[in-house]
Design an enzyme around this catalytic site. Structure first.
Site, PDB file in Angstrom:
ATOM      1  N   HIS A 121      12.029  44.666 -19.903  1.00 38.53           N
ATOM      2  CA  HIS A 121      12.755  45.017 -18.688  1.00 38.53           C
ATOM      3  C   HIS A 121      13.854  46.047 -18.922  1.00 38.53           C
ATOM      4  O   HIS A 121      14.381  46.629 -17.982  1.00 38.53           O
ATOM      5  CB  HIS A 121      13.310  43.767 -17.973  1.00 38.53           C
ATOM      6  N   ASP A 151       8.213  39.860 -22.125  1.00 40.11           N
ATOM      7  CA  ASP A 151       9.403  40.705 -22.032  1.00 40.11           C
ATOM      8  C   ASP A 151       9.767  41.340 -23.371  1.00 40.11           C
ATOM      9  O   ASP A 151      10.936  41.421 -23.723  1.00 40.11           O
ATOM     10  CB  ASP A 151      10.595  39.923 -21.473  1.00 40.11           C
ATOM     11  N   SER A 226      20.909  42.376 -23.149  1.00 40.47           N
ATOM     12  CA  SER A 226      19.454  42.413 -23.052  1.00 40.47           C
ATOM     13  C   SER A 226      18.827  43.219 -24.179  1.00 40.47           C
ATOM     14  O   SER A 226      19.195  44.355 -24.427  1.00 40.47           O
ATOM     15  CB  SER A 226      19.032  43.038 -21.728  1.00 40.47           C
TER      16      SER A 226
END
Length: 485
Positions: A121, A151, A226
């Site tokens: 992402h 992911d 992230s």
């Protein structure tokens, strides 16, 4: 209170740890005993005499990278559109004239030639990617492979580099609940922030996808972490920080390193992940169900549905069969069985240990290739990957003009590269290219397909200008000067 799980989607950065020799920790001086130390158990006194993590952090600082992204559209963690638990830090949908979005993410180098692991992402819908090293150097990068279902993504520095600091992926299966872990990243733009916590739980299913087995930690991780690493005390990456609980504190999730290690070879070689498939519906075997089915076991996966013409059907598996092992490996739940099958090679033969009507038997099954049930496959027809990269260079999306489209749109030309989207502020936008135009010439050479134009863009040197001849519905033709960055 209803809490929502959110991906680290807003400002994304990365940090890496190189392995710290165990001797470094062992040689750290013990804390002076307190007055009450004699009342503590030996193991407790040892736990309180923790060494500083400064040597560990300093030893890996050079491997920290930032992943800066220009992206189109909202993107988001896989499953976020369909799962109300997930919010996106990049809100909104996609539009033909939607402006580019800026983001920054985390990643860590696993090969000295500049291969970086991060979250899918972080780089999904990326138009351009820049990897920034701790020493201040910046490199343009491109996506090598993505797996939206877990992911995970691989990014590679485009320039020829070597000798970059790397980090080792550790053994996430060796982690125990209560083990110390360290997260490093860029929460809210606070670069290279370090936090310490423990493994709070393992194999968490948070409803993000079919292969959930997240590590849960209370190490402070926030938007900006992230794609960043979660480390054990040996300086090995044991997880990729991926999601947090919205509105909560101390609850974060990381993709376990052993799952990542299984995916990296395919991502690096093929750009996507091909998984094995049985074609069944499953659910967990519980104690109550085991009793009702008169089984001597209480852990396993119940086959609730057998798809017609699937590998399971061809092997003779039946609804209500209970799988307790695959190739001798115990099956403890439906999720674990799904993940185990997915990591096997399509076309290989596996032996399932099943209970059918209370009787144990072995069934051999030839595994098939999992179809793209979610529509997230990253595989592209031959030439399309280069076409896409070249198109993104100037901010334009292309497709080959076919006869039917030409007739419906009123084009006199029956060949060319049809412009389907132009990114605002891009070189293509500045050249006054518009969706619906057909490029029929580039530098006075015929353009017969989208791949022809993509090749012309790819071959153009930086700073040069492509002279394009474009056609519009109705037959009008114009020249456009496209400056190549």
């Amino acid at each position: 209170m209803n809490r929502s799980l959110v991906p680290f989607r807003r400002t994304l950065v990365a940090a890496l740890l190189l392995a710290l020799p165990q001797a470094t920790l062992a040689q750290a001086p013990a804390a002076a005993p307190s007055a009450q130390a004699g009342n503590l158990q030996p193991a407790t006194r040892e736990a309180q005499a923790l060494p500083s993590l400064a040597p560990l952090v300093e030893s890996v600082k050079t491997a920290v990278v930032n992943v800066d992204v220009q992206a189109r559209g909202g993107g988001g963690m896989r499953g976020s559109e369909d799962n109300p638990l997930f919010d996106r830090f990049f809100g909104g949908g996609r539009g033909q004239r939607e402006p580019l979005r800026q983001g920054a993410g985390s990643g860590f180098i696993i090969e000295p030639s500049g291969i970086v692991l991060t979250n899918n992402h972080v780089v999904e819908d990326a138009v351009s990617i820049t990897v920034r090293l701790d020493d201040g150097r910046s490199f343009a990068a491109s996506v090598v492979g993505r797996d939206p279902l877990t992911d995970v993504a691989l990014v590679k520095i485009k320039d020829k580099v070597d000798g970059l600091p790397t980090v080792k992926l550790g053994d996430s299966d060796a982690l125990r609940v209560g083990d110390w872990v360290v997260a490093i990243g860029n929460p809210f733009g606070l670069a290279s922030s370090v936090s310490l916590g423990i493994v709070s739980a393992r194999a968490r299913d948070i409803g993000a996808g079919p292969y959930d087995e997240f590590l849960q930690t209370d190490a402070a991780i926030n938007p900006g972490n992230s794609g960043g690493p979660l480390f054990n005390m040996r300086g090995e990456v044991v997880g990729i920080n991926t999601a947090i609980v919205g509105g909560g504190t101390g609850i974060g999730f990381a993709v376990p390193s052993n799952l990542v290690k299984a995916l990296v070879p395919q991502l690096e070689k093929e750009g996507s992940v091909t998984r094995a498939w049985l074609g069944v519906g499953i659910q967990d075997l519980t104690r109550d169900l085991a009793g009702a089915l008169k089984l001597p076991v209480t852990e396993g996966a119940i086959l609730t549905q057998i798809n017609p013409n699937s590998p399971a059907s061809k092997a003779g598996l039946k609804a209500d069969d209970v799988v307790t092992a695959i190739d001798g490996q115990p099956v403890t739940s439906g999720g674990q069985f799904t993940r185990t099958v997915a990591l096997k090679r399509p076309g290989s033969v596996s032996t399932l240990t099943v209970f059918r009507e209370g009787k144990k038997q072995d069934v051999k099954v030839t595994l098939g290739t999992r179809p793209d049930l979610e529509g997230v496959t990253n595989k592209k027809p031959q030439g399309e990957e280069e076409q896409q990269e070249s198109s993104r260079r100037v901010g334009v999306s292309l497709k080959t003009l076919d006869a039917r489209t030409a007739q419906q749109a009123g084009f006199n030309d029956r060949q060319g590269a049809l412009v389907t989207d132009v990114m605002p502020g891009s070189p293509a936008d500045r050249a006054q290219l518009e969706a619906g135009m057909v490029v029929v010439e580039a530098n006075r050479k015929p353009v017969k397909s989208a791949q022809d134009l993509a090749e012309a863009i790819r071959s153009a040197s930086s700073g040069s200008t492509l002279l394009l001849r474009v056609a519009t519905p109705g037959g009008a033709r114009y020249l456009r000067a496209l400056r190549v960055p």
